[in-house]
Design a protein around this motif. Structure first.
Motif: not given
Length: 877
Positions: A86-98, A103-106, A139-141
């Protein structure tokens, strides 16, 4: 595993690639194997996709298509944050992807929505692993699991664990090898050990061989067919005990994996030992009630002691026991009233085995160390034996084993008590292998024995009364086969009351002086003992009157007075009835005149006197059915004898009819029970009787015997035996031959005495009766002298030879001779004393023209003639 390629490939591209099979090798000697059905992945929805260095999706798996509902062509190249978050969670989502691309697991839970859907309709647990492309780019799996599926599995596992672990019933899970894979705590608590200790065991570790094989076959059947088994009953020893038998109810069903593959059999076991015991008790109670009901219907149908005992055994063997016997006191069977049956203190009185039954052996039952007792044998129980104790105390005794052949497991010795009297002993035995007797069985045996005892006591009382009735009846009827001079006689008597075998019908054959015979048939109104008593009184009166040598009409007149005296004469005085034809019609007439038949002794009777010399028969009838006469070659006819009034009514004289009977004629006297019935009129019965007694015209020659004639009549007529008594008397006329009669007329003069002696001597010598000459001459001279001295008119001398010698002296005087004791000084008066001393019998009777004095001598049997003793001769002086 091999390195993930740098650039993403679509599922369509990957489906076109050739993948190694399980049998093919891969680079580095790695073998590819397919996951077997039933793995965890059949239950958990696991998807994967890959992110390129630019953070966009470059690989999209088939499971991802199924989980998110988006095909690969639409997902590849898209930003996952923009597409699913959702739009309100996308900023946090982009930070996690970055961070991931750094190279960090999550790992975390991410809510998502389907494209085009504003609402969050999914929760995914995501595990992100950083990777590098072949060019070194980050990249990531991503591994994605549907949280809803995980929660469902968790719930199912918790429910399964609760059912399996907390169930109050024993629960087992068998694998495909039919070995225990898992057991719950309840099962372990029953069979011991921990739940894990039962893994790898088989049913043979818990059950006897036969039951284990049944269980094994059932498990295999369920595993192969998928058909469930419910309420399978198994029996085995309780854990830790070899004697305590337990009953289990087993339910089996097949267990499948998520893909539907059979992976084993689940078994649910319930201990139903108490339920089985309750069901067995209920079944035993039903059986006992059914047995008592059957006993009530089958025991006591006969009033015979032995039959009643056999009926008890027919009911109990083999339903209640395997062997049984009944012993009755010998005194009971002998009818000895003074034996005090069952009251003997030591219980060792003589008994007779009256019945024995066995479902396992035909050999007679014998106690250990004792001789086998067969049916009919008389025996005693030893004083200290359990059976004697049962008889002594009138209480049942349980005996364990103890038979000679080792066949019996337990025995119930039950005294048979009726009206506080022990009449015998019933023994019920069960063979080895059968269930031993319990308290319920003991109570049932006592009840069965008591019922049989009451029936046996009733049979005993009936036998006693029956024997007394038979003695009474036999005493009231002629003994054996009646015999008469000049007649061949046969008779039948059938009482209407089968229970007592006594009735009011009677017949009699009475020998009269001069080789004459009185034939009597009578019928007292009613049946049973009362009628038999009245009949006995009348029969005795008939015999007494016959000895007076009265005429038939005089006999009936005297009988009528006697019968009126037996009842209440006040009810019959002044009531004149027309002559009836049977006691039934008399009863109806009395009821019409307001007279109670129960207070009046009424009877019908026909009295006939037959003279074999003249072949003449004189009849008198008191309300009885007329006699039937069958002359040779002629049909039967009913003699016209005036019926008269029944005995006990009074008011009318009786008439006589004299009829000549030809040689060979058949005379039949009978009672109304032979010809009268509710089903047909009396005239029809009389006609049928005449037809039955008439010999067939197409059978010339010797007539059939009288015995056969009687049987033919009873078998031919529809007698409806039981409605009334039946008496039948048949006599065939044979007459006395002329050469057996000597008849002379003497004038009234003294020399007739000598002439009478000469006639008598000559006749006896002609009959070859020389031993009787002297005695006959002496007695003839005495009677002729008395006729000259005290009689009137001419004198007639007659000698008759048949079964004895009879001498008759006739005169016209009416004064009957009277025997008296002469005084010492008297010169005469001893003639009749001499006649009485030397003859077998003597007497006198009135005749229409005077009197007849007679004496009878037995015929010599070849031995010396018995002379009177000196004491007998001196007694005349």
């Amino acid at each position: 595993m091999s390195e993930i390629p740098a650039r993403a490939r679509t599922p369509e591209q990957r489906r076109g690639e050739t993948r190694p099979t399980a049998a093919e090798g891969a680079p580095g000697d790695i073998t590819w194997q397919s996951s077997p059905p039933g793995s965890i992945y059949d239950y958990i929805k696991v998807a994967s996709f890959a992110l390129g260095p630019d953070g966009l999706i470059d690989q999209w798996s088939l499971r991802a298509e199924q989980l998110f509902g988006i095909p690969a062509r639409e997902a590849v190249g898209k930003d996952p944050i923009e597409a699913f978050v959702p739009a309100d969670l996308r900023a946090a989502g982009h930070r996690k992807v970055a961070e991931i691309l750094d190279g960090r697991e999550w790992t975390g839970v991410v809510p998502f929505r389907m494209p085009g859907d504003r609402a969050l309709n999914g929760i995914a647990e995501v595990y992100v692993m950083p990777t590098e492309t072949e060019h070194g780019d980050r990249a990531a799996v991503c591994i994605v699991v549907d949280v809803r599926a995980l929660r469902g599995i968790e719930t199912d596992l918790a429910a399964s664990q609760a059912i399996f672990g907390q169930s109050p019933f024993g629960f087992l899970l068998f694998g495909t090898d039919l070995k225990v894979q898992r057991a719950n705590r309840r099962f372990a608590a029953v069979f011991g050990g921990g739940a894990d200790e039962h893994r790898g065991r088989t049913v043979h570790d818990y059950l006897p061989r036969q039951e284990a094989e049944r269980m094994q076959a059932a498990l295999r059947h369920v595993l192969e067919t998928g058909e469930s088994v419910t309420d399978m009953q198994l029996v085995g020893p309780a854990p830790g005990s070899n004697n305590d038998r337990r009953h289990w109810s087993i339910n089996l069903y097949r267990v499948h994996s998520g893909s539907g593959r059979p992976i084993g059999v689940a078994g649910l076991g319930t201990d139903v030992t108490r339920r089985q015991a309750a069901a067995r008790e209920a079944a035993n109670a039903r059986r006992n009630l059914a047995l008592l009901n059957e006993a009530g219907a089958r025991i006591g149908n006969s009033l015979d002691l032995e039959t009643t005992a056999r009926e008890l055994l027919d009911v109990t063997v083999p339903v209640f026991c395997d062997l049984a016997s009944v012993d009755l006191y010998q005194g009971l069977l002998d009818g000895d009233e003074s034996a005090q049956v069952g009251s003997l203190a030591d219980g060792s009185a003589e008994l007779r085995r009256v019945a024995f039954a066995s479902a396992v052996s035909d050999a007679p039952l014998a106690d250990a160390g004792a001789t086998p007792v067969t049916v009919g044998a008389v025996h005693r129980y030893a004083f200290n034996s359990p059976c004697a104790d049962a008889l002594r105390t009138a209480r049942p005794v349980t005996i364990s084993g103890g038979d000679e052949n080792g066949l019996v497991q337990s025995t119930l010795a039950v005294p048979m008590v009726a009206h506080d009297t022990v009449v015998g002993l019933a023994r019920f035995s069960r063979a080895k292998g059968s269930e031993p007797f319990g308290d319920r069985d003991r109570a049932l045996a006592v009840e069965l024995a008591a019922r049989a005892a009451v029936c046996i006591d009733n049979a005993r009382l009936y036998r006693r009364e029956h024997e007394r009735a038979l003695i009474l009846q036999r005493s009231l009827l002629p003994p054996g086969d009646p015999e008469a001079s000049g007649l061949d006689i046969a008779c039948r008597y059938l009482p209407g009351n089968a229970a007592t075998e006594v009735g009011g019908d009677w017949f009699d054959v009475i020998e009269l002086p001069g080789h004459r015979t009185a034939l009597v048939v009578g019928d007292v109104m009613g049946r049973g003992l009362r009628a038999a008593v009245a009949m006995g009184e009348l029969r005795t009166a008939v015999r007494t009157l016959a000895l007076l040598d009265l005429e038939p009409a005089e006999v009936l007149s005297a009988l009528d007075e006697i019968a009126r005296g037996l009842g209440n004469p006040a009810h019959t005085a002044g009531n004149q009835l027309r002559p009836p034809q049977s006691p039934q019609s008399t009863r109806r007439a009395l009821q019409g005149r307001d007279i109670d038949p129960a207070e009046v002794y009424l009877a019908t009777c026909v009295y006939a006197v037959y003279d074999p010399v003249t072949r003449r028969c004189t009849f008198a009838n008191a309300g009885h059915l007329p006699p039937v006469l069958v002359e040779p070659g002629e049909p039967a006819l009913m003699l016209e004898v005036p019926p008269g009034m029944p005995l006990g009514v009074g008011g009318e004289p009786f008439e006589e009819v004299e009829i000549d009977l030809p040689e060979g004629a058949l005379l039949a006297l009978y009672t109304d029970g032979l010809v009268e019935s509710r089903d047909h009129p009396l005239d029809d019965g009389l006609r049928a009787f005449r037809d039955a007694i008439t010999p067939p015209a197409d059978t010339p020659g010797e007539p059939r015997s009288l015995e056969d004639a009687c049987d033919h009549v009873l078998n031919t007529l529809d007698t409806h035996h039981g409605e009334d008594d039946i008496a039948l008397l048949m006599a065939r006329v044979q007459g006395l031959p002329g050469e057996s009669v000597g008849d002379w007329t003497l004038p009234r003069e003294p020399r007739s005495v000598g002439r009478a002696r000469e006639y008598a001597r000559a006749q006896l010598l002609a009959w070859d009766l020389e031993p009787l000459v002297d005695t006959t001459e002496l007695l003839v001279s005495e009677l002729v002298t008395n006729a000259l001295r005290y009689g009137e008119g001419e004198i007639r001398l007659r000698l008759l030879l048949d079964r004895s010698l009879v001498c008759e002296v006739w005169d016209a005087g009416l004064v009957q001779p009277r025997r008296r004791r002469a005084r010492d000084t008297d010169e005469g008066g001893r003639g009749l004393q001499l006649v009485g001393l030397l003859s077998a019998a003597w007497g006198s009777r009135r005749t229409p023209r005077g009197k007849t004095v007679w004496f009878e001598l037995p015929l010599p049997d070849g031995g010396p003639t018995e002379e009177p003793s000196v004491e007998a001769l001196l007694s005349m002086f």
